[in-house]
Design a protein around this motif. Structure first.
Motif, PDB file in Angstrom:
ATOM      1  N   LEU A  46      -9.925  -1.714  -2.742  1.00 36.72           N
ATOM      2  CA  LEU A  46     -10.845  -1.648  -3.718  1.00 36.72           C
ATOM      3  C   LEU A  46     -10.110  -2.424  -4.996  1.00 36.72           C
ATOM      4  O   LEU A  46     -10.816  -3.117  -5.667  1.00 36.72           O
ATOM      5  N   LEU A  47      -8.911  -2.141  -5.169  1.00 36.25           N
ATOM      6  CA  LEU A  47      -8.240  -2.833  -6.441  1.00 36.25           C
ATOM      7  C   LEU A  47      -8.317  -4.315  -6.220  1.00 36.25           C
ATOM      8  O   LEU A  47      -8.230  -5.062  -7.342  1.00 36.25           O
ATOM      9  N   ALA A  48      -7.797  -4.954  -5.144  1.00 28.74           N
ATOM     10  CA  ALA A  48      -7.820  -6.337  -4.715  1.00 28.74           C
ATOM     11  C   ALA A  48      -9.331  -6.636  -4.822  1.00 28.74           C
ATOM     12  O   ALA A  48      -9.553  -7.777  -5.733  1.00 28.74           O
ATOM     13  N   GLY A  49     -10.319  -6.284  -4.324  1.00 29.30           N
ATOM     14  CA  GLY A  49     -11.578  -6.662  -4.465  1.00 29.30           C
ATOM     15  C   GLY A  49     -11.991  -6.676  -5.971  1.00 29.30           C
ATOM     16  O   GLY A  49     -12.701  -7.364  -6.324  1.00 29.30           O
ATOM     17  N   ASN A  77      -2.844  -7.135   0.776  1.00 32.42           N
ATOM     18  CA  ASN A  77      -4.140  -6.446   0.216  1.00 32.42           C
ATOM     19  C   ASN A  77      -5.180  -7.313   0.233  1.00 32.42           C
ATOM     20  O   ASN A  77      -6.233  -6.937   0.592  1.00 32.42           O
ATOM     21  N   TYR A  78      -5.069  -8.580  -0.359  1.00 29.02           N
ATOM     22  CA  TYR A  78      -6.205  -9.501  -0.422  1.00 29.02           C
ATOM     23  C   TYR A  78      -6.553 -10.153   0.963  1.00 29.02           C
ATOM     24  O   TYR A  78      -7.671 -10.397   1.117  1.00 29.02           O
ATOM     25  N   ARG A  79      -5.454 -10.304   1.809  1.00 31.66           N
ATOM     26  CA  ARG A  79      -5.867 -10.692   3.012  1.00 31.66           C
ATOM     27  C   ARG A  79      -6.395  -9.571   3.726  1.00 31.66           C
ATOM     28  O   ARG A  79      -7.606  -9.979   4.454  1.00 31.66           O
ATOM     29  N   GLU A  80      -6.225  -8.361   3.800  1.00 29.70           N
ATOM     30  CA  GLU A  80      -6.919  -7.141   4.469  1.00 29.70           C
ATOM     31  C   GLU A  80      -8.324  -7.187   3.853  1.00 29.70           C
ATOM     32  O   GLU A  80      -9.176  -6.989   4.801  1.00 29.70           O
ATOM     33  N   VAL A  81      -8.636  -7.074   2.713  1.00 29.80           N
ATOM     34  CA  VAL A  81      -9.999  -6.939   2.016  1.00 29.80           C
ATOM     35  C   VAL A  81     -10.903  -8.207   2.614  1.00 29.80           C
ATOM     36  O   VAL A  81     -11.992  -8.118   2.673  1.00 29.80           O
ATOM     37  N   PRO A 138       0.954  -1.382  -0.030  1.00 32.47           N
ATOM     38  CA  PRO A 138       0.151  -0.024  -0.009  1.00 32.47           C
ATOM     39  C   PRO A 138       0.878   1.182   0.053  1.00 32.47           C
ATOM     40  O   PRO A 138       0.568   2.285  -0.743  1.00 32.47           O
ATOM     41  N   GLU A 139       1.958   1.093   0.878  1.00 34.33           N
ATOM     42  CA  GLU A 139       2.645   2.545   0.809  1.00 34.33           C
ATOM     43  C   GLU A 139       3.241   2.835  -0.540  1.00 34.33           C
ATOM     44  O   GLU A 139       3.310   3.984  -0.895  1.00 34.33           O
ATOM     45  N   ASP A 140       4.005   1.618  -1.305  1.00 33.60           N
ATOM     46  CA  ASP A 140       4.141   2.035  -2.385  1.00 33.60           C
ATOM     47  C   ASP A 140       3.159   2.475  -3.527  1.00 33.60           C
ATOM     48  O   ASP A 140       3.379   3.415  -4.329  1.00 33.60           O
ATOM     49  N   LEU A 141       2.118   1.806  -3.429  1.00 33.07           N
ATOM     50  CA  LEU A 141       0.962   2.284  -4.040  1.00 33.07           C
ATOM     51  C   LEU A 141       0.435   3.728  -3.987  1.00 33.07           C
ATOM     52  O   LEU A 141       0.204   4.426  -5.045  1.00 33.07           O
ATOM     53  N   TYR A 142       0.488   4.346  -2.676  1.00 35.00           N
ATOM     54  CA  TYR A 142       0.070   5.510  -2.382  1.00 35.00           C
ATOM     55  C   TYR A 142       1.096   6.614  -2.771  1.00 35.00           C
ATOM     56  O   TYR A 142       0.989   7.860  -3.022  1.00 35.00           O
ATOM     57  N   SER A 143       2.496   6.145  -2.695  1.00 35.17           N
ATOM     58  CA  SER A 143       3.602   7.277  -2.941  1.00 35.17           C
ATOM     59  C   SER A 143       3.920   7.155  -4.446  1.00 35.17           C
ATOM     60  O   SER A 143       4.321   8.210  -4.897  1.00 35.17           O
ATOM     61  N   HIS A 144       4.061   6.179  -5.176  1.00 38.62           N
ATOM     62  CA  HIS A 144       3.992   6.217  -6.721  1.00 38.62           C
ATOM     63  C   HIS A 144       2.742   6.004  -7.270  1.00 38.62           C
ATOM     64  O   HIS A 144       1.861   5.219  -6.752  1.00 38.62           O
ATOM     65  N   GLY A 145       2.739   6.114  -8.575  1.00 44.62           N
ATOM     66  CA  GLY A 145       1.431   5.883  -9.431  1.00 44.62           C
ATOM     67  C   GLY A 145       1.570   4.529 -10.060  1.00 44.62           C
ATOM     68  O   GLY A 145       1.937   3.731  -9.345  1.00 44.62           O
ATOM     69  N   VAL A 146       0.929   4.620 -11.060  1.00 43.43           N
ATOM     70  CA  VAL A 146       0.509   3.442 -11.610  1.00 43.43           C
ATOM     71  C   VAL A 146       1.890   2.561 -12.140  1.00 43.43           C
ATOM     72  O   VAL A 146       3.022   3.290 -12.499  1.00 43.43           O
ATOM     73  N   ARG A 147       2.104   1.527 -12.352  1.00 40.23           N
ATOM     74  CA  ARG A 147       2.991   0.557 -12.790  1.00 40.23           C
ATOM     75  C   ARG A 147       2.812  -0.682 -13.440  1.00 40.23           C
ATOM     76  O   ARG A 147       1.872  -1.200 -12.967  1.00 40.23           O
ATOM     77  N   LEU A 148       3.057  -0.942 -14.585  1.00 38.58           N
ATOM     78  CA  LEU A 148       2.655  -2.121 -15.457  1.00 38.58           C
ATOM     79  C   LEU A 148       2.983  -3.306 -14.537  1.00 38.58           C
ATOM     80  O   LEU A 148       1.969  -4.138 -14.531  1.00 38.58           O
ATOM     81  N   GLN A 167     -11.977  -7.545   5.989  1.00 34.19           N
ATOM     82  CA  GLN A 167     -13.063  -6.488   5.962  1.00 34.19           C
ATOM     83  C   GLN A 167     -14.438  -7.059   5.549  1.00 34.19           C
ATOM     84  O   GLN A 167     -15.317  -6.729   6.172  1.00 34.19           O
ATOM     85  N   LEU A 168     -14.430  -7.873   4.534  1.00 26.77           N
ATOM     86  CA  LEU A 168     -15.672  -8.322   3.963  1.00 26.77           C
ATOM     87  C   LEU A 168     -15.594  -9.909   3.596  1.00 26.77           C
ATOM     88  O   LEU A 168     -14.124 -10.082   3.141  1.00 26.77           O
ATOM     89  N   PRO A 169     -16.419 -10.605   3.845  1.00 24.64           N
ATOM     90  CA  PRO A 169     -16.173 -12.117   3.388  1.00 24.64           C
ATOM     91  C   PRO A 169     -15.875 -12.299   2.013  1.00 24.64           C
ATOM     92  O   PRO A 169     -16.928 -12.849   1.291  1.00 24.64           O
ATOM     93  N   PHE A 170     -14.918 -12.044   1.246  1.00 23.86           N
ATOM     94  CA  PHE A 170     -14.916 -12.244  -0.055  1.00 23.86           C
ATOM     95  C   PHE A 170     -14.677 -13.741  -0.470  1.00 23.86           C
ATOM     96  O   PHE A 170     -15.366 -13.831  -1.648  1.00 23.86           O
ATOM     97  N   GLY A 171     -14.367 -14.568   0.253  1.00 21.77           N
ATOM     98  CA  GLY A 171     -14.608 -15.840  -0.143  1.00 21.77           C
ATOM     99  C   GLY A 171     -15.940 -16.393  -0.322  1.00 21.77           C
ATOM    100  O   GLY A 171     -16.387 -17.168  -1.379  1.00 21.77           O
ATOM    101  N   ARG A 172     -16.553 -15.972   0.677  1.00 20.76           N
ATOM    102  CA  ARG A 172     -18.150 -16.293   0.848  1.00 20.76           C
ATOM    103  C   ARG A 172     -18.927 -15.676  -0.338  1.00 20.76           C
ATOM    104  O   ARG A 172     -19.598 -16.337  -0.929  1.00 20.76           O
TER     105      ARG A 172
END
Lengths: 279, 302
Positions: free
Chosen positions: A246-249, A61-65, A35-45, A68-73
């Protein structure tokens, strides 16, 4: 065509490939970055480390999301709803389409015409009563409530009927002579021969249900019944700009559909023009 | 006994079989299409909240929406926002789709590969697309502002400025929908006989003249089909705006489209009757658009 305009056309086409596809690669790549890299630098391929340039991938990010919400379910819910709704649609729509195409019964044309006319009515006209009816049928806030109100479709009946009309009737006559019942003909002759149109209808029904947002939004309240688009939508309205989540979700939501698309592309492209140009 | 003798008649058996085959659809249609249409119509004349017993109020809902600016300050503005959205979304979308279709129709290699790529946004969830674009539009870390910074151009807080929010959402939808229009245009283009172009070339027409005098006129039915379907579709835009503005149509109601207003009346304020009235007003608008199509547009698509 001369060479220069040919090169120009290829350049344009490739530029649009970048415009259409690269955002998805950014998204998947960003979902794997810190996340730190994502918020300090822009898009990267590619998900690389900004200092060393080496690949550096994390599933945090996937673990965190998922915390927050039961994405597996939610994934399983989406899969269940989309698959069951598709199977219902394929069976019952084809059943009706066959009758409208081949069996003579009183008021056939009138009923069919009346149903087709209803296609003009926008979903939002029936949305509110639909919630009310689904509630009264005991299906509010349930996965069946996501399935049953969309378990058939007049539009799909129309598409399948058009196809069945084109099947040579001699095949059915032969089956009748062999002692096949009406349902036997339907099951052993019509369904196998309708595979091309059923593939199109099936994939579009799946896609519609997989991606549907409005109906789950008005029907589902408990988290363990969320579908992927609904959960992702809730994440967006609640945790605003946490892009690493959001992007992981979004990646979880998109990937299954893209895989199905790559396998079934032929049918999807065919289906797009089916209703439009011939309709 | 009488039934048994009836059953022996071929015609009766055929009719019975027919009804048995369509029975599930008839039931479905009655419960989930026909009754809701009627209920919605009836409740549009009541003060229904889904919890209370509805009282008949005749045309009061319609009158409140159309004429009471105190109680419904956003009805007309939301229609205006929707029309703005259509103007931003539809012509650009059609032009882009046509452009892509023309590129693909010039007998190039790898046609399927390109089609495939342009299609991917089309098949993905609009919510996921909105999440992705929210990031691209981010004022600080977003790709768009970072590119503008590199080019030393003016940056915007795209989704949070009154002037840019609606165009930004429209641009996203154009991007997502381009593949669909492209495939329809392509089908139309493939239906234009090659001889017409040959004849035109013999007469000395250049590429632009061929496009203007052959391609465009012969694409008219397809173009009108796409025009009407995308106007109707854009009129009902909701999902992406709901998730991008948390259901508010922010900033300052600049993205407060018609359906968002309807949704809020129903599920925020529980004014179901009023929302039903809104849905019927929408229906009338869509009927008018469709009527215009049937009235003024050639119907043959072959």
């Amino acid at each position: 065509m001369d060479r220069i305009s040919r090169i120009f056309i290829y350049l344009c086409l490739c530029a649009f490939v970048l415009v259409m596809v690269v955002p998805f690669i950014w998204m998947a790549s960003a979902s794997l970055r810190q996340p730190e890299d994502l918020y300090s630098h822009g898009v990267r391929l590619l998900p690389t480390d900004p200092e060393t340039g080496r690949l550096s991938v994390t599933l945090n990010n996937y673990r965190e999301v998922m915390a927050q919400l039961p994405f597996g379910r939610m994934f399983l819910n989406s899969l269940f709803v989309a698959i069951v709704a598709t199977l219902f649609n394929l069976f019952f729509n084809t059943l009706a389409a066959y009758a409208f195409a081949r069996i003579n019964f009183p008021f056939k044309e009138k009923i069919f015409g009346f149903m087709l006319a209803s296609l003009m009515i926008p979903f939002y006209v029936i949305m509110i009563p639909l919630v009310y009816i689904t509630k009264n049928l005991g299906m509010y806030d349930s996965l069946w409530g996501l399935i049953i109100p969309v378990c058939m479709s007049v539009y799909n009946v129309f598409l399948i009927r058009q196809f069945i009309i084109g099947i040579p009737i001699e095949l059915e006559e032969a089956a009748t002579l062999d002692g096949c019942s009406r349902f036997g003909i339907f099951w052993h002759v019509i369904i196998p021969l309708s595979k091309p149109v059923l593939a199109v209808v099936g994939i579009f029904t799946f896609m519609f249900n997989w991606n549907n947002f409005t109906w789950p939004l008005v029907l589902i309240t408990s988290q363990d019944k969320f579908t992927l688009p609904l959960g992702l939508g809730m994440l967006m309205t609640q945790s605003g700009s946490k892009y690493h989540l959001l992007l992981a979700g979004a990646t979880i939501t998109i990937i299954p559909m893209v895989i199905i698309f790559l396998i079934m592309q032929k049918y999807i492209i065919k289906g797009m023009t089916m209703g439009a140009v011939k309709g | 006994m009488k039934f048994a003798s009836l059953l022996r008649q071929k015609k009766f058996r055929e009719g019975l079989a027919g009804y048995l085959f369509v029975l599930p659809l008839l039931l479905y249609f009655a419960i989930f299409v026909l009754i809701p249409i009627l209920i919605s119509f009836y409740y549009s004349f009541t003060d229904w909240t889904m919890r209370s017993t509805p009282h008949f109020v005749s045309f009061r809902n319609y009158a409140e929406l159309l004429f009471n600016k105190q109680k419904q300050p956003y009805f007309w503005p939301s229609l205006l926002v929707t029309v703005k959205y259509i103007i931003l979304r539809v012509p650009v979308g059609l032009a882009l789709s046509l452009f892509l279709a023309l590129l693909l129709n010039s007998r190039i290699r790898g046609e399927n590969f390109f089609k495939l790529c342009y299609f991917i946004p089309m098949i993905t969830s609009v919510i996921a697309i909105a999440a992705l674009w929210k990031w691209l539009y981010d004022p600080v870390t977003g790709f768009i502002n970072q590119s503008l910074a590199l080019a030393q151009m003016t940056q915007h807080n795209w989704l949070n400025e009154v002037g840019t929010a609606l165009p930004a959402i429209a641009a996203m939808s154009v991007w997502q929908g381009a593949g669909y229009g492209m495939i329809i245009f392509l089908a139309g283009l493939k239906g234009i006989p090659e001889e017409l172009y040959e004849a035109a070339r013999i007469d000395g027409a250049n590429a632009w003249q061929q496009f203007w005098n052959i391609t465009l006129p012969l694409l008219r039915p397809v173009t009108f089909f796409l025009l009407v379907t995308s106007i109707i579709g854009s009129f009902q835009v909701f999902d992406q705006i709901y998730v991008l503005t948390s259901g508010l149509g922010s900033p300052e109601h600049s993205t407060f489209v018609y359906i968002l207003n309807l949704f809020n009346q129903a599920f925020r304020y529980y004014r179901m009757g009023l929302a039903c009235a809104m849905s019927y007003i929408l229906f009338v608008i869509i009927l008018v658009i469709t009527w215009i199509q049937f009235k003024f547009v050639p119907q043959s698509y072959d």
